[in-house]
Design a protein around this motif. Structure first.
Motif, PDB file in Angstrom:
ATOM      1  N   HIS A  99       0.857  -1.194   0.000  1.00 47.92           N
ATOM      2  CA  HIS A  99       0.000   0.000   0.000  1.00 47.92           C
ATOM      3  C   HIS A  99       0.890   1.240   0.000  1.00 47.92           C
ATOM      4  N   PRO A 100       0.653   2.185  -0.895  1.00 53.69           N
ATOM      5  CA  PRO A 100       1.561   3.337  -1.022  1.00 53.69           C
ATOM      6  C   PRO A 100       1.619   4.248   0.196  1.00 53.69           C
ATOM      7  N   ASP A 101       0.664   4.146   1.122  1.00 56.86           N
ATOM      8  CA  ASP A 101       0.692   5.006   2.312  1.00 56.86           C
ATOM      9  C   ASP A 101       1.524   4.430   3.448  1.00 56.86           C
ATOM     10  N   VAL A 102       1.973   3.185   3.321  1.00 59.99           N
ATOM     11  CA  VAL A 102       2.720   2.535   4.401  1.00 59.99           C
ATOM     12  C   VAL A 102       4.209   2.827   4.231  1.00 59.99           C
ATOM     13  N   ILE A 103       4.798   3.471   5.245  1.00 58.93           N
ATOM     14  CA  ILE A 103       6.224   3.807   5.225  1.00 58.93           C
ATOM     15  C   ILE A 103       7.045   2.727   5.922  1.00 58.93           C
ATOM     16  N   GLU A 104       6.571   2.234   7.057  1.00 63.43           N
ATOM     17  CA  GLU A 104       7.256   1.168   7.800  1.00 63.43           C
ATOM     18  C   GLU A 104       6.228   0.124   8.194  1.00 63.43           C
ATOM     19  N   ALA A 105       6.652  -1.141   8.196  1.00 66.74           N
ATOM     20  CA  ALA A 105       5.742  -2.220   8.567  1.00 66.74           C
ATOM     21  C   ALA A 105       6.532  -3.379   9.157  1.00 66.74           C
ATOM     22  N   ALA A 106       5.943  -4.030  10.150  1.00 63.01           N
ATOM     23  CA  ALA A 106       6.563  -5.223  10.738  1.00 63.01           C
ATOM     24  C   ALA A 106       5.497  -6.078  11.399  1.00 63.01           C
ATOM     25  N   ALA A 107       5.436  -7.335  10.997  1.00 59.70           N
ATOM     26  CA  ALA A 107       4.545  -8.295  11.649  1.00 59.70           C
ATOM     27  C   ALA A 107       5.291  -8.979  12.788  1.00 59.70           C
ATOM     28  N   PHE A 108       4.535  -9.444  13.776  1.00 60.44           N
ATOM     29  CA  PHE A 108       5.154 -10.097  14.923  1.00 60.44           C
ATOM     30  C   PHE A 108       4.155 -11.038  15.585  1.00 60.44           C
ATOM     31  N   LEU A 123       2.471   5.431   8.868  1.00 62.19           N
ATOM     32  CA  LEU A 123       1.803   5.844   7.639  1.00 62.19           C
ATOM     33  C   LEU A 123       2.300   7.201   7.161  1.00 62.19           C
ATOM     34  N   ARG A 124       2.113   7.441   5.891  1.00 63.72           N
ATOM     35  CA  ARG A 124       2.449   8.728   5.301  1.00 63.72           C
ATOM     36  C   ARG A 124       1.651   9.834   5.979  1.00 63.72           C
ATOM     37  N   PRO A 125       2.291  10.973   6.301  1.00 64.75           N
ATOM     38  CA  PRO A 125       1.546  12.071   6.936  1.00 64.75           C
ATOM     39  C   PRO A 125       0.315  12.456   6.116  1.00 64.75           C
ATOM     40  N   GLY A 126      -0.806  12.612   6.817  1.00 63.39           N
ATOM     41  CA  GLY A 126      -2.048  12.980   6.159  1.00 63.39           C
ATOM     42  C   GLY A 126      -2.841  11.821   5.610  1.00 63.39           C
ATOM     43  N   SER A 127      -2.323  10.602   5.759  1.00 65.36           N
ATOM     44  CA  SER A 127      -3.029   9.429   5.229  1.00 65.36           C
ATOM     45  C   SER A 127      -4.347   9.198   5.961  1.00 65.36           C
ATOM     46  N   THR A 128      -5.366   8.784   5.228  1.00 64.88           N
ATOM     47  CA  THR A 128      -6.660   8.423   5.814  1.00 64.88           C
ATOM     48  C   THR A 128      -6.861   6.910   5.818  1.00 64.88           C
TER      49      THR A 128
END
Length: 508
Positions: free
Chosen positions: A430-439, A456-461
């Protein structure tokens, strides 16, 4: 001394630095944007010899630990080369590890001396309060403040198999382990990088990672020593200044981590056309790079990203994709360069291509062992010299490695193995995701369940339910996160690698 692409370098760091000073004396070796200064190979060698002689004059013996507690700077580079030039064991202190871990490293290493940036003195006081240690303190501000009355001796004689580096692991599952490298293995690590990326004396690295981490130290500091190139040493990574520094200081390559690539991709900065043309490649290491992030970066900036893999125990790089136009396999950190890599079964037998197992490496760049921990050393190094990395993966028919996860991070839900990286890559799509980690989250029904955290990207809804739906469409409900936590930032180690194992504690 010339770099042989077919054979790891002989000698010591002193030998290579002397050779650069003798044959490229006025060539610039290091540039420092923080203060606008530069070093030549001769100036670096002369300063390193002075520091080495001063340490010897304090009575410190060959192979003794000399710790460095310094952020990236001119003084940190001088201090590192001074300790290595003198035949001492450079003990790199992770400034973001916390007072307890820092105190443990100083105490456990038996550091005889400590080069400490004056701005780190409060942290040092807390560290020594947690773990008493009594190294000779050499304060560093604009200069090295040697103890009154300290003399200078000749730098000590030492060889390729003597200790050169002591660097502590992150210790996410227990006490940090002290990884010991000789001059031979340390130089072999830098050689792997220089050979894989075809570095020459015309190349200039941009170093934005801390040199107290193996990636910053071996890749962007030692590889140019072997190739004869130069290094722009930044105090830290700055998304707003990254491209401007690349342009002003004429960098031709950089080494970063996936989170930095993602932040650049989602940021406002753009490289000038001259910068795009000059930068041969960017290098990604220290964690898996999501294909969506790599493809997005290359589409936007037109600069190829070379994904690699390395460990503290291997003086950084063990795998690399080739440079364009060679075959880069997106989603793989590449094939072995300068060492051997296999995938092992639980009984330590090599597995055929396509079969998942533990990735293991053997070569001149492998550590000597863990300081004072023979049991951990025996568990990590097999009788025939393979280092067990703790990473799961598989080889393809071309010898490229595909990493599927960490043994200690694997999520086991109802007896089914779920690789966190799969979930990460779905979220990064998803283009709004800057960092992600599952655990993994402990649960009564399945033993463990899947959760994840994102920034998330600033301003993302974008909503959590939309992200969960995205995962369920790809994996089905069983393997998808039951909860996703939106955070301002995910916890990271000194290299910028997301610390997955901390997320369960932070999101309780």
């Amino acid at each position: 001394m010339r770099l042989d692409p077919h054979r790891p370098p002989a000698g010591t760091v002193r030998d290579w630095l002397d050779d650069r000073a003798d044959h490229q004396s006025e060539a610039v070796s290091h540039l420092f944007p923080s203060d606008g200064t530069t070093l030549t190979w001769r100036a670096l060698r002369d300063a390193a010899a002075e520091i080495a002689g001063r340490l010897a004059g304090l009575g410190i013996a060959r192979g003794d630990s000399v710790a460095l507690m310094m952020p990236n700077s001119r003084q940190a580079v001088l201090g590192l080369y001074g300790v290595l030039y003198g035949g001492f064991r450079a003990t790199m202190i992770n400034l973001v590890a916390g007072a307890d871990a820092i105190g443990y490293a100083l105490s456990h290493s038996g550091a005889k001396a400590l080069l400490v940036d004056v701005g780190q003195r409060p942290l040092l006081d807390s560290a020594i309060a947690a773990h008493p240690a009594a190294p000779i303190l050499i304060d560093v501000d604009g200069a090295f403040r040697w103890p009154a009355g300290a003399g200078r001796a000749d730098p000590l004689a030492h060889g390729a198999e003597d200790d050169a580096l002591l660097m502590y692991t992150s210790g996410t599952t227990g006490r940090p382990k002290g990884v010991v490298h000789s001059h031979s293995s340390l130089l072999a690590g830098g050689w792997n990088t220089a050979v894989a990326h075809e570095l020459t004396a015309h190349d200039r690295a941009l170093c934005v990672l801390p040199i107290y981490h193996i990636n910053g130290l071996c890749v962007t500091i030692l590889a140019p020593l072997l190739s004869g190139g130069s290094v722009v040493v930044c105090e830290r990574f700055s998304a707003s200044q990254f491209w401007a520094v690349c342009e002003e200081y004429k960098a031709t390559w950089f080494s970063v981590v996936p989170t930095i690539i993602s932040h650049l991709l989602h940021g406002d900065g753009e490289p000038q056309s001259s910068c795009r043309a000059r930068v041969r490649f960017g290098r990604s290491a220290s964690a898996a790079l999501a294909p969506e992030v790599q493809n997005g970066f290359e589409r936007r900036f037109g600069i190829p990203i070379v994904e690699t893999m390395g460990l503290t125990e291997t003086a950084a790089q063990i795998l690399s994709n080739p440079l364009p136009p060679g075959l880069r396999k997106i989603g793989s950190p590449g094939h072995a360069v300068g060492n051997e890599v296999v995938v092992l079964s639980p009984d330590l037998s090599p597995l055929p291509p396509g079969t998942e197992g533990e990735i293991a490496v053997r070569g001149a760049n492998v550590m000597r062992g863990y300081l004072g921990d023979s049991a951990a050393t025996a568990a990590a190094l097999t009788a025939d010299g393979w280092l067990r990395t703790g990473d799961l993966g598989r080889l393809d028919e071309d010898g490229y490695v595909f990493v599927t996860g960490r043994l200690k991070e694997l999520i086991i839900k109802g007896g089914e193995n779920i690789a966190p990286r799969e979930i990460d890559e779905a979220l990064y799509s998803h283009p709004d995701v800057i960092e992600a980690a599952a655990f993994a989250r402990k649960c009564d029904r399945y033993g463990e369940r899947v959760e994840a955290a994102v920034t998330l990207r600033p301003g993302s809804t974008l909503t959590v339910s939309e992200l969960i739906c995205l995962c369920e469409q790809r994996f089905g409900k069983f393997k998808s996160p039951e909860r996703i936590h939106v955070m301002a930032a995910l916890p990271k180690g000194p290299s910028g690698k997301i610390q997955r194992l901390k997320l369960a504690q932070m999101t309780e």
